[in-house]
Scaffold this active site. Structure first.
Site, mmCIF file in Angstrom:
data_model
loop_
_atom_site.group_PDB
_atom_site.id
_atom_site.type_symbol
_atom_site.label_atom_id
_atom_site.label_comp_id
_atom_site.label_asym_id
_atom_site.label_seq_id
_atom_site.Cartn_x
_atom_site.Cartn_y
_atom_site.Cartn_z
ATOM 1 N N SER A 37 0.854 -1.186 0.000
ATOM 2 C CA SER A 37 0.000 0.000 0.000
ATOM 3 C C SER A 37 0.881 1.224 0.000
ATOM 4 C CB SER A 37 -0.917 0.011 1.227
ATOM 5 O OG SER A 37 -0.168 0.031 2.423
ATOM 6 N N GLY A 39 0.806 5.713 0.170
ATOM 7 C CA GLY A 39 0.246 6.642 1.129
ATOM 8 C C GLY A 39 -1.258 6.759 1.018
ATOM 9 N N GLY A 41 -3.235 4.514 -1.490
ATOM 10 C CA GLY A 41 -3.892 3.457 -2.243
ATOM 11 C C GLY A 41 -3.275 2.100 -2.004
ATOM 12 N N ILE A 43 -1.839 -1.657 -3.741
ATOM 13 C CA ILE A 43 -1.109 -2.122 -4.919
ATOM 14 C C ILE A 43 -1.280 -3.633 -5.036
ATOM 15 C CG2 ILE A 43 1.141 -2.243 -6.040
ATOM 16 C CD1 ILE A 43 1.949 0.223 -4.409
ATOM 17 N N ASP A 166 9.464 14.651 -4.636
ATOM 18 C CA ASP A 166 9.457 13.775 -3.452
ATOM 19 C C ASP A 166 10.507 12.672 -3.581
ATOM 20 O OD1 ASP A 166 8.567 13.083 -0.918
ATOM 21 O OD2 ASP A 166 7.023 11.728 -1.668
#
Length: 508
Positions: A37, A39, A41, A43, A166
């Site tokens: 997962s 931040g 959603g 996967i 990021d």
């Protein structure tokens, strides 16, 4: 700007294994097991229905439709990460690969009365945060190679009008099929800084301040300024410092964004010593200090010189090979005598300081102060006389530099009696290591990496080893020689300037 990381998004309800998703291109994907997962959603492994696979080579990221991050990431992949576009770039730049995950499709789906957005991407391996040392460090050769690979990625996405915003170890993943390769993932904070060729204007907005991962985010992000290319370069510099040293000066204040911003400002204002003192035992941060000097000198809308930045991290142009934590990479521990570390740091401080001072003399730093070059030029047009004088001063500087370069370089080796040997990583970097023997080796070898500095004003590389300062010393450049050169130059330029002044006054 895209949504902040600290905004709260609920994770979606897990989908059942075997659920079929139809993307917008008409392709069908069968969900496998959930593997993680992000931040915002979940996967899943995914298999195309038209080409059955024993081992999943694709993943699906799923979020609620109203969530912003996946929408931003999806727009990035649709515009930038198409397979054909990446392939053309690799051929154009003669790269062995480009560390951007491939995009295969996207769509919307319904489950238990809720709408979801999904995106199908290339499957990647483990992230670097999980394979770093206990304190999150890597070998210096690995850090520099990671920096070069990320510069390849940044150049590509910047050319396509996007910034990442990021960069960090958790967002760097090894390839699944080829773990020798490293990819930059998670474009949820990606931002289109130059839509349709029109660069965003510099504007501070405290309400949008401190966006991104607080530990690594740029000063512009702290101020609430829309991200630009210099933000990515600055963030990468902080990451490399963290990967090499295992800590950053502001780590104890991560819960106080303003304190972190102040610490970053102090670090950049006090370069290079502020970075060099963080060097771990037996190593140095010379390359990273020089890298951050260049990053800090960039104007808001200025294009970084990516090749020059790579030259800082790999001055000898040694071909890149497997990373030392990949299946093929090997490494050898390097021991540097304590006395050598002291000498190297002193030399590095001296040379990087000279480079930093030269940047300050050549560029107006009133912005970091608040305006981009383009905005400054529009708002404050120079008068003709001032413009001509400025050009004359720049030409004079270039002439003096050329004259200085024509002189025989001073022999600084007497104070650093040593030779350079290398610790070899197969098909990877050679990391400098000083042995304290004959100085003659310097006549045959190239200068150490910390003697190189790249000005963002020009694309050339200035060899600071051959100079003891920004201007020639008395021993290099006598008064009579300088006078003769100046007389010849000003005999030409002064009449031209007077004529231009006369014409300007006549037409005003």
């Amino acid at each position: 700007m895209p949504p902040k990381r600290n905004e709260k998004y609920k994770l979606p309800i897990p989908f059942p294994e075997g659920k079929v998703l139809d993307d917008m291109e008409g392709n069908q994907w069968v969900l496998g097991k959930k593997i993680g997962s992000g931040g915002f959603g979940l996967i899943y492994l995914a298999f195309p229905t038209n080409k059955p696979e024993k081992d999943a080579r694709h993943v699906v990221k799923v979020e609620y439709q109203e969530n912003g991050p996946l929408f931003s990431e999806l727009k990035f992949y649709q515009r930038v990460a198409k397979k054909d576009c990446i392939k053309k770039w690799i051929e154009r730049k003669q790269l062995d690969y480009l560390g951007i995950p491939l995009f295969y499709g996207s769509g919307l789906t319904e489950f238990k009365g809720r709408s979801y957005r999904f995106m199908v991407m290339e499957r990647l391996g483990i992230d670097l945060q999980k394979i770093s040392g206990q304190n999150g460090t890597f070998k210096k050769s690995t850090v520099l190679q990671l920096g070069i690979r990320m510069l390849d990625v940044l150049e590509y996405i910047h050319e396509n009008e996007y910034v990442h915003g990021d960069i960090k170890a958790a967002n760097l993943l090894l390839g699944y099929k080829n773990p020798d390769q490293v990819y930059l993932a998670d474009y949820g904070l990606s931002y289109r800084y130059c839509p349709n060729g029109n660069h965003k204007q510099y504007q501070e907005n405290p309400r949008k301040g401190h966006n991104g991962t607080i530990e690594f985010t740029s000063l512009d992000a702290h101020k609430g300024v829309a991200l630009s290319r210099r933000s990515d370069v600055e963030i990468l510099g902080y990451c490399m410092l963290r990967w090499l040293c295992g800590k950053l000066p502001w780590e104890q204040n991560l819960k106080d964004p303003v304190a972190v911003q102040t610490a970053k400002t102090n670090l950049l204002d006090e370069l290079p010593q502020s970075v060099l003192k963080w060097a771990p035992s037996g190593s140095s941060c010379c390359e990273i200090a020089q890298f951050l000097v260049c990053a800090h000198s960039l104007a808001y809308d200025e294009k970084p010189n990516y090749q020059a930045l790579k030259k800082i991290l790999n001055p000898h142009g040694i071909p890149l090979g497997p990373l030392d934590f990949s299946t093929k990479g090997q490494s050898i521990n390097v021991h540097t005598p304590n006395s050598q570390k002291v000498d190297s740091q002193k030399a590095a401080t001296k040379q990087v300081n000279k480079a930093h001072n030269r940047l300050i003399e050549k560029k107006v730093h009133s912005e970091r102060s608040a305006e981009s070059c383009a905005t400054w030029k529009v708002q404050k047009e120079e008068k003709l006389i001032g413009l001509m004088n400025n050009e004359a001063a720049q030409e004079s500087t270039r002439r003096r530099q050329k004259y200085q370069e024509s002189q025989e370089p001073l022999n600084e080796v007497n104070s650093f009696p040593q030779k350079i040997s290398y610790t070899q990583f197969p098909n990877s970097f050679y990391e400098p290591h000083q042995d304290f023997t004959s100085p003659d080796i310097f006549k045959k070898s190239r200068s150490p990496s910390w003697y190189k500095y790249t000005s963002t004003v020009s694309t050339g590389i200035t060899d600071l080893e051959s100079s003891t300062g920004l201007w020639p010393t008395i021993s290099q450049f006598t008064l009579s020689e300088e006078t003769n050169a100046d007389v010849y130059y000003y005999r030409i330029i002064i009449p031209v300037l007077l004529m231009l002044v006369f014409l300007a006054l006549f037409f005003l």
